[in-house]
Write an enzyme that holds these catalytic residues in place. Sequence first.
Site, PDB file in Angstrom:
ATOM      1  CB  THR A 196      49.034 -33.381  -1.513  1.00 47.18           C
ATOM      2  OG1 THR A 196      50.138 -32.509  -1.429  1.00 47.18           O
ATOM      3  CG2 THR A 196      47.831 -32.731  -0.874  1.00 47.18           C
ATOM      4  CG  HIS A 244      -1.789  -1.227   1.303  1.00 44.53           C
ATOM      5  ND1 HIS A 244      -2.748  -1.574   0.373  1.00 44.53           N
ATOM      6  CD2 HIS A 244      -1.782  -2.223   2.225  1.00 44.53           C
ATOM      7  CE1 HIS A 244      -3.299  -2.727   0.719  1.00 44.53           C
ATOM      8  NE2 HIS A 244      -2.732  -3.137   1.843  1.00 44.53           N
ATOM      9  NE  ARG A 287       6.973   7.885  -3.850  1.00 45.94           N
ATOM     10  CZ  ARG A 287       6.033   8.077  -2.925  1.00 45.94           C
ATOM     11  NH1 ARG A 287       6.285   7.741  -1.661  1.00 45.94           N
ATOM     12  NH2 ARG A 287       4.854   8.565  -3.243  1.00 45.94           N
ATOM     13  CG  ASP A 307      45.497 -43.070  -3.088  1.00 47.87           C
ATOM     14  OD1 ASP A 307      44.480 -42.432  -2.775  1.00 47.87           O
ATOM     15  OD2 ASP A 307      46.153 -43.763  -2.276  1.00 47.87           O
ATOM     16  CG  HIS A 317      55.726 -34.789 -12.504  1.00 41.55           C
ATOM     17  ND1 HIS A 317      55.447 -33.680 -13.251  1.00 41.55           N
ATOM     18  CD2 HIS A 317      55.665 -34.394 -11.210  1.00 41.55           C
ATOM     19  CE1 HIS A 317      55.197 -32.642 -12.444  1.00 41.55           C
ATOM     20  NE2 HIS A 317      55.336 -33.071 -11.200  1.00 41.55           N
ATOM     21  CD  GLU A 350       2.096  10.850  -4.967  1.00 47.24           C
ATOM     22  OE1 GLU A 350       0.943  10.523  -4.652  1.00 47.24           O
ATOM     23  OE2 GLU A 350       3.080  10.765  -4.182  1.00 47.24           O
ATOM     24  CG  ASP A 398      54.581 -30.161  -9.328  1.00 45.35           C
ATOM     25  OD1 ASP A 398      54.138 -29.781  -8.231  1.00 45.35           O
ATOM     26  OD2 ASP A 398      55.174 -31.237  -9.489  1.00 45.35           O
ATOM     27  CD  GLU A 442      -4.322   9.164  -2.307  1.00 46.30           C
ATOM     28  OE1 GLU A 442      -4.452   7.943  -2.120  1.00 46.30           O
ATOM     29  OE2 GLU A 442      -3.299   9.794  -1.999  1.00 46.30           O
ATOM     30  CD  GLU A 483      -6.039   8.586   2.049  1.00 39.90           C
ATOM     31  OE1 GLU A 483      -6.271   8.631   3.261  1.00 39.90           O
ATOM     32  OE2 GLU A 483      -4.986   8.119   1.570  1.00 39.90           O
ATOM     33  CG  HIS A 534      53.200 -21.788  -9.482  1.00 36.77           C
ATOM     34  ND1 HIS A 534      52.325 -21.687  -8.438  1.00 36.77           N
ATOM     35  CD2 HIS A 534      52.458 -22.111 -10.568  1.00 36.77           C
ATOM     36  CE1 HIS A 534      51.091 -21.929  -8.865  1.00 36.77           C
ATOM     37  NE2 HIS A 534      51.145 -22.197 -10.149  1.00 36.77           N
ATOM     38  CE  LYS A 566      51.998 -36.587  -7.351  1.00 31.10           C
ATOM     39  NZ  LYS A 566      52.495 -35.296  -7.813  1.00 31.10           N
ATOM     40  CG  ASN A 616      -3.325  12.186   0.836  1.00 27.53           C
ATOM     41  OD1 ASN A 616      -3.279  11.790   1.991  1.00 27.53           O
ATOM     42  ND2 ASN A 616      -3.355  11.367  -0.205  1.00 27.53           N
ATOM     43  CG  HIS A 626      59.323 -32.163  -7.325  1.00 26.68           C
ATOM     44  ND1 HIS A 626      58.767 -30.922  -7.147  1.00 26.68           N
ATOM     45  CD2 HIS A 626      58.288 -32.994  -7.632  1.00 26.68           C
ATOM     46  CE1 HIS A 626      57.452 -30.995  -7.321  1.00 26.68           C
ATOM     47  NE2 HIS A 626      57.142 -32.246  -7.618  1.00 26.68           N
TER      48      HIS A 626
END
Length: 1159
Positions: free
Chosen positions: A889, A272, A378, A679, A772, A333, A573, A312, A325, A575, A742, A327, A774
């Site tokens: 890991t 309303h 508004r 794994d 692979h 507005e 790997d 209104e 009513e 970095h 690995k 106002n 290191h």
Amino acid sequence: ILTYAIIRSALGLLAIRRVWSMTRSAHTAPQTLEYKPIKKVMVANRGEIAIRVFRACTELGIRTVAVYSEQDTGQMHRQKADEAYLIGKGLPPVAAYLHIPDIIKVAKENDVDAIHPGYGFLSERADFAQACVDAGVRFIGPTPDVVRKMGDKIEARSIAISAGVPVVPGTDAPISSLQEAQEFSNSYGFPIIFKAAYGGGGRGMRVVREYEELDENYQRAYSEALAAFGNGALFVEKFIEKPRHIEVQILGDKYGNVIHLYERDCSIQRRHQKVVEIAPATQLDPHLRDRLTADSVNLARQVGYENAGTVEFLVDKHGKHYFIEVNSRLQVEHTVTEEITDVDLVHSQLRVCEGRSLPELGLKQDKIRINGYAIQCRVTTEDPARGFQPDTGRLEVFRSGEGMGIRLDSASAFQGAVISPHYDSLLVKVIASGKDLPAASAKMSRALAEFRVRGVKTNIPFLQNVLSNNQFLNGTVDTQFIDENPDLFNLKPVQNRAQKLLHYLGHVMVNGPTTPIPVKAKPSPIDPVIPPVPLGEPPVGFRDVLLREGPDGFAKAVRAHQGLLLMDTTFRDAHQSLLATRVRTHDLKRIAPFVAHSFSNLFSVENWGGATFDVAMRFLCECPWKRLQELRALMPNVPFQMLLRGANAVGYTNYPDNAVFKFCEVAKENGMDIFRVFDSLNYLPNMLLGMEAAGAAGGVVEAAISYTGDVSDPMRQKYSLDYYLKLADELVKAGTHILCIKDMAGLLKPDSGRLLVGALRDRFPNVPIHVHTHDTAGAGVAAMLACAEAGTICPTMGHCVTCRCSISLEKVFDYSEYWEVTRGLYAPFDCTATMKSGNADVYENEIPGGQYTNLHFQAHSMGLGNKFKEVKKAYVEANKLLGDLIKVTPSSKIVGDLAQFMVQNALTRAEVEERADELSFPLSVVEFLQGHIGIPHGGFPEPFRSKVLKSLPRVEGRPGASLPPMDFQVLEKQLRDAHGDEITPEDVMSAAMYPKVFQEFKEFTRTFGPVDCLDTRLFLDGPKIAEEFEVELERGKTLHIKALALGDLNKAGQREVFFELNGQLRSVLVKDTVAMKEMHFHPKALKDVRGQIGAPMPGKVVEVKVKQGQQVEKGQPLCVLSAMKMETVVNSPLSGTVAKIYVTADSTLEGDDLILEEE
């Protein structure tokens, strides 16, 4: 019916006679009434309506006076007036503007001629209008008697009936009991509506559709009206279903002249309350318009209405209209009426109050014309996504929409303004005008799109949805429009990228990097130079073979290739091992096109998976999926390879089988090609699941054997050559396309490599073999060359560039130079900060290369940096405690967690074994012993396992097999509920893998935006004062930023950080976490005081598992701590009662900080 017709006819004649008499007096009255110019006007209001009246007064040469509350000292309306005075000292914010004595006092003391009430507050209070008259101050509005009559809805209704204006069936007087409401509903049926008798604005208004709802809604309407207006009186009306809400603007003078300025459509309402207003009403029958305006004028004349007002009506679907009513004030507005009639209503109000007649002002009915359409929106500081909940805070940015056909009525809408919770949430009224409704709508949409409001939520996205709605554009809306269009709440998120980035930069300038920095080293000031890249598409590469012939054909082509093929590990790997996995997508993207053009004949680029997945979100604050997507677009010709931890996917724990399958499917869809499946324990059931998932997704399966020990050493036979050959048999039998060794710790010596690869090549002549490794010990190159001689065809790039592979050395030099300079940007993470050369002790401690630097930095963050030598020795002992594991890991993390735990608590291997039943072990160690990551080769260590676990449950067999399937639809719904509808399938997988990390990542991006567009130096270290730089948000959108100043600490523990953004001053408030921490001192646990339990390590409290006063047993979990991805459960060292808890979830603790006391 006949009686009614006669009465109606009589009323019509009476109305004609009254109109004639008033018209006659309109010609004679100006000669008898005195014209009194107004020299000074006070506005008994605040905000935009006060400024609107001040502007009109200034245009007419009238001096202005503002009043303000104590809370409004910084508001713009008091600065726009010629004079401003405080009212309501010591009163609550709203009460100050309702304090009639103060307002009258200020008016009298400062020679105010007239008071304009604005709207709201006292604007419809007859006692205020009377107080003005009694004080000799003119009230700019109707007479007090008219205000009283129109304010009483029952009396206004009676007047409307007497004026022949149709009304909705309703009670003649306020009802005083529920019984009266029941009687009315029995007479007229449902639906009905309760309305507050002494107020409006939607408060005290309740629709009742059935008898069972009557009691509750009556009580709610009564209590709302009582709270809002001080009087709970209600009246009841028949509720008109889906009406249009049409109001007519009227204007009267002191001489009986009344005109209308046509109508406004205010049907778009929420609870309303009006949201969007349009003038004139669209698709309104001309005859209905005539009836509405005629009834409005008649009603005004009935009461002798003067000044501005609004009548209104409700209009039902049959075109019948009903009075609601009047106002008796200026409406919010009123602007749209001004735009279509070119009548300044406030000017008119002031002139009428002075004694001017409407004809004198040129306001005659036949001269009032409608010109085009106008819409008012508004703009409020409300959040539509949260039921239009008002938002408060500081406007960090305010930029309005402007241009032809746009009018803005605002007050304190400016950068730096504080939106308080004390008053209405209206920020600015936007009025758009055009030749028709579509034209006005287009201008409004454009203006709203230009707005930039940052610091508070607004309803602009909702308004934009309204304006693009076809029902709205066709002009067929009614009061149920919002309720019947839930898609209006499908709000497009506001990006706010620039301001969020300023918040991030300010945060780094005040508090330092958001990602943990292990050593005190600054990023290099030198930027890397990107080598030249040819124009056009990159050359054809091995990925074209994969796309054309599929995984099987790709594997055959790789095996048939003459010479070595290389994999580039720089994107993952490398970095991970050298720079703690911290290299950002920003730096990978810059060099990616060069790789695509220069190294198109690579076997693959390893660029995803493993630790990079969670680190991207956890520490680099970027999306790992976005990295994959962007790199795929930049390197379309080279196969991508990822690390898949078997049944652990890219996590550190087990997932339901369907989660692993879904992850591989989504990864393949986003551009992944080769899945290197391993794994951490070489636990075959886990590996087979990962292989099956990768194969089902259509990827190339590369089964990886994790290597540890030394196959060439006859004294170390737990992991012998026979062990690896048997494992390889199973993997080839399972259908792997490629076989991988690995060597994560760089333990593969030249002799061992020659022996292992030679044996595998003899056994599997048609399967490509990828090694692979290191280079932790410095023997990696020799080992790789030995493997190549023995038959591998896929070693790692950087080791064997000069050996039988068609890679341009000149291009490699350019590539190396880029990474050499880029590496300087990551100086705080560089392994050379702590490891100056190769370490042959890796053959003893067997720490994987990917873990070595991370473990070192982790040790630094836990205060063990000076004890890293002890940590490495403890790693050996921890490995023996756990049964000599294959360490990669997540198994390597388990060993590392236990090693740091031992050093942190000064425990030897023997002491750990002896006290295993009472120590609070890291959570990863406990879960490993429970069987959460699988069964290690040779089984679990006993009796260590039993002592640690005691009665804790154990997992039998493959862990994931016992987990119920993950419901991705439920997860997606949960994510959408938490983060909005922008959730992607990739986000769902991130949350499935790392729910807490993903949650924190989304919270970070919600606060700081897309930080991946910042260069690395800015991301890590922030800008220096006076530094100028550019940030490209997207192609064609570049921010120019200059850091200006860092403010002093305020009482809230914040510093204001100033920037120049695209030539405009911007500032953000940043909490100084260091200063705030200095204000708080956490007690330490005293080791000689029994019952004081301290933190075994620095970290953040994840969860508190007990409550004050709770009985606990020895060994019972008290809380969970987390530090650098390692979680530890703190167990009770004794049985007793929790006397006091000193921490909460998210508390940050140092070592030995007091957690709780037991007695």
